[in-house]
Design a protein around this motif. Structure first.
Motif, short mmCIF file in Angstrom:
data_model
loop_
_atom_site.label_atom_id
_atom_site.label_comp_id
_atom_site.label_asym_id
_atom_site.label_seq_id
_atom_site.Cartn_x
_atom_site.Cartn_y
_atom_site.Cartn_z
N THR A 101 0.85 -1.19 0.00
CA THR A 101 0.00 0.00 0.00
C THR A 101 0.88 1.24 0.00
OG1 THR A 101 -1.89 -1.03 1.12
CG2 THR A 101 -1.63 1.34 1.39
N SER A 102 0.72 2.11 -0.98
CA SER A 102 1.55 3.31 -1.05
C SER A 102 0.75 4.45 -1.66
CB SER A 102 2.81 3.05 -1.89
OG SER A 102 3.73 4.12 -1.74
N GLY A 103 1.03 5.66 -1.18
CA GLY A 103 0.29 6.83 -1.64
C GLY A 103 -1.10 6.91 -1.05
N ALA A 104 -1.33 6.26 0.07
CA ALA A 104 -2.66 6.20 0.68
C ALA A 104 -2.73 7.09 1.90
CB ALA A 104 -3.01 4.77 1.06
N THR A 105 -3.74 7.93 1.98
CA THR A 105 -4.05 8.65 3.20
C THR A 105 -4.72 7.70 4.16
OG1 THR A 105 -4.35 10.71 1.97
CG2 THR A 105 -5.30 10.61 4.17
N ARG A 122 -0.07 10.27 5.29
CA ARG A 122 -0.05 9.31 4.18
C ARG A 122 1.11 8.34 4.33
NH1 ARG A 122 -1.15 13.93 -0.36
NH2 ARG A 122 -3.43 13.82 -0.35
N ILE A 123 0.91 7.17 3.79
CA ILE A 123 1.96 6.15 3.74
C ILE A 123 2.52 6.09 2.33
CG2 ILE A 123 2.49 3.70 4.00
CD1 ILE A 123 1.91 5.07 6.64
N TYR A 124 3.83 6.29 2.22
CA TYR A 124 4.56 6.12 0.96
C TYR A 124 5.70 5.14 1.20
CZ TYR A 124 2.27 10.15 -1.26
OH TYR A 124 1.35 11.01 -1.81
N ASN A 125 5.61 3.98 0.58
CA ASN A 125 6.68 2.97 0.69
C ASN A 125 7.05 2.68 2.15
OD1 ASN A 125 6.94 2.77 -2.19
ND2 ASN A 125 8.07 4.70 -2.15
N TYR A 195 -3.81 -1.21 -5.35
CA TYR A 195 -4.57 -1.70 -4.20
C TYR A 195 -4.04 -1.04 -2.94
CZ TYR A 195 -6.42 -4.85 -0.62
OH TYR A 195 -7.06 -5.36 0.47
N MET A 196 -4.95 -0.53 -2.11
CA MET A 196 -4.58 0.14 -0.86
C MET A 196 -5.47 -0.38 0.26
SD MET A 196 -4.17 3.97 -2.44
CE MET A 196 -5.41 3.64 -3.70
#
Length: 208
Positions: A101-105, A122-125, A195-196
């Protein structure tokens, strides 16, 4: 109010009354001085893409809210609720974000005098960021539970972020407004995985 961003979120709406002017020490333990507000089902509003049944984007089992979304999902359905507007408030919840999951608030404070939101995490990598910009936590947050606290001192104009009881970030807010806490998962404007998913449990709200 229609949220036009893609994705799906669990809304947590806090029903409150006005509070007197308060001060908050930014370095304080996230539990110091706060009183928990009992929550019922009426405090939670669920939001989903308008063309998909709820059970295709949400499950609740053994106290865990699981939410997932795809990058090509339709916009949200209309959701309205009450909010807070003054004083000092704290959101607490345990979150699990699976690898990939990346680019997800995953959590936000919605509402502001300037713009739509006061805070987005947000989660990035595997890293947590404030919006897309400043790094909040460089720890790999994938595939483990961590406790998130957002403390919003509305009268002082400050938002403080704690991860597992450790202060990680502080910033000025974007001015007073109709405010509420929101957690779940939905895509950022760009650089998102197809997919997040996020899972939340032990969601609590406190006031001071």
């Amino acid at each position: 109010m229609m949220n036009l961003s893609n994705g799906y979120s669990l809304y947590l709406i806090v029903l409150v009354s006005s509070l007197p002017n308060l001060s908050l020490l930014s370095g304080a333990d996230p539990t110091d001085g706060f009183t928990e507000i009992p929550l019922t089902e009426a405090n939670f509003l669920l939001q989903k893409p308008y063309d998909i049944p709820l059970e295709e984007r949400y499950s609740y089992e053994n106290g865990v809210h699981k939410m997932w979304v795809y990058a090509d999902d339709k916009p949200h359905a209309l959701v309205q609720g009450l909010d807070y507007c003054s004083g000092a408030w704290k959101f607490e919840g345990n979150v699990f974000v699976p690898n990939g999951t990346s680019g997800a608030t995953i959590v936000q404070i919605h509402g502001a005098a300037h713009g739509n939101t006061t805070m987005l995490l947000r989660i990035y990598n595997g890293e947590m960021r404030y919006y897309t910009y400043e790094l909040v936590d460089a720890t790999n947050l994938y595939d483990k539970w961590c406790r998130v606290n957002l403390i919003h001192n509305v009268d002082g104009g400050l938002v403080t972020v704690f991860i597992d009881g450790v202060q990680k970030f502080e910033t000025h807010d974007h001015g007073p407004g109709d405010l509420y806490f929101k957690c779940g998962v939905y895509g950022a404007p760009s650089n998102i995985s197809y997919y997040m998913e996020s899972r939340w449990k032990d969601i609590k709200i406190y006031k001071k």
